[in-house]
Design an enzyme around this catalytic site. Sequence first.
Site: not given
Ligand code: PSU
Length: 331
Positions: A24, A185
Site C-alpha cells: 500500500e 491501526k
Molecule cells: N498502516 C500504517 N499506517 C497507515 C495505514 C496502515 O502503519 O497509514 C493505512 C492503510 O492504508 C489502511 C489505512 O488501509 O491506513 C486505514 O485508514 P482509515 O483508518 O482511514 O480507513
Amino acid sequence: MDRLTVHPEVQDAMASGRPIVLLESAVTTCGLPRSPWTWDEDAIAGIAPDWRLDQPINLELARMMSATVRAGGAIPATTAIMDGQWHVGLDAADVVALACDETAGKASASTAAGALLGGGRCGTTVSGVLTVAQQMKRVLGNAPEVMATGGIGGVHRGWTDRPDISADLGVIASTPVVVVSAGVKSIVDVPATGEWLETLGVPILGLETAVMPSFIAGVDPEAPAVRSVPSAAQAAALARLHWSSVNPGGGVMLTVPLEGDLVLPRDLVEEANQAAEEAAGDIDGPERTPHLLGHMAQATGGRSLLANIALLVRNAAVAATLAGELGPGSS
Ligand code: PSU
Ligand code: MN
C-alpha cells in the site's frame, strides 16, 4: 478504459510465476511524517540498518518495505494512483515524487474513482490496493495474492452512534488476497473489528499468536481470538484451502504481532492518543492524521513512530515469505 498500468518488472514476475507482494502507499502519503528522523539514531538503526537520516521518514519507509520484500525473495508491487491511472509497481523516481507530493491524499475503494478523475498523485489504502487486485483480475485474468500493510482500518469507537467502519473490511472480505498486518491501526475498537470481520466471513490467522495483535500497543485484553499458525507456510496452506474449499473470492488476514521492547504499553498509547485528539481540536481533513501522528510521536519520544516503522518492515518480510510459500496463483 481500464486505467491500469502494471510495471514491466511486475508483468514479468506474473508471467513467470515469481512471488509478488502488493504494497500500500497510503502510509507513505498520509501515514508517516514527511520530515527526517530526529529521535534516537541507534534505535532506528536497530530496526533498519540502512536507514538514511537525511531523508523524509515516509520516503525511507517506502524504500525499506520494497527492499525488505526483495530481500525475502519476492517482487514488490507498490500501488498508487498517478495521472489518472492505477499503477502497480513504481520506479524509484515515482516513489520519491509520491512521498514528497504534499497534495497527495489516500484513495480507498470509495474515493478511488474521484482520485482517478482528479489526475494527481494519491496513495492507496488497503481497500485501494485490493481494488487494484480486482481490476487486475478483470483485465489480466490474474492478480497477486499477498499484500502487506502496517494495520488495517477498522470499526471506530463510538460505532453505536455512527457506524464509522473502514472500507478496508468489506473489500478484504470480497478479494482473494492474504492481507498481512499487525492487526488494526490505532485507535479503533479492536473487539468490534474482530466481530465485524467474523460477520463478513474473513478468517483471521495469527503468526505464533492466538490473540489479535493491537498494532503498536500491547495486546488488548478484550482482543478477539485468532487462529494461531506456526509459520507462513501454514498460513499459505490455510489460505489455499479457504480459496479451494470455502470461498474462492474472499480474503484472509494474517496478523503478525510486534515483539520485544518496541511494543508500547497500552495506557501510554491511550493517553498519547487522547492528548493528540484534544490538541488536534477542529483540525479536519488531510491535516488531521499527520497532526495526530506528530503529537503521538512527541508524547512518546518517537517510540510510536519507531514501533510503526518496525511493524511495517516486519510485515513486508513475512508477506514476502508467504508469497513464496503460496507459489504461483491458481488462476
Ligand atoms: N498502516 C500504517 N499506517 C497507515 C495505514 C496502515 O502503519 O497509514 C493505512 C492503510 O492504508 C489502511 C489505512 O488501509 O491506513 C486505514 O485508514 P482509515 O483508518 O482511514 O480507513
Ligand atoms: Mn470512516
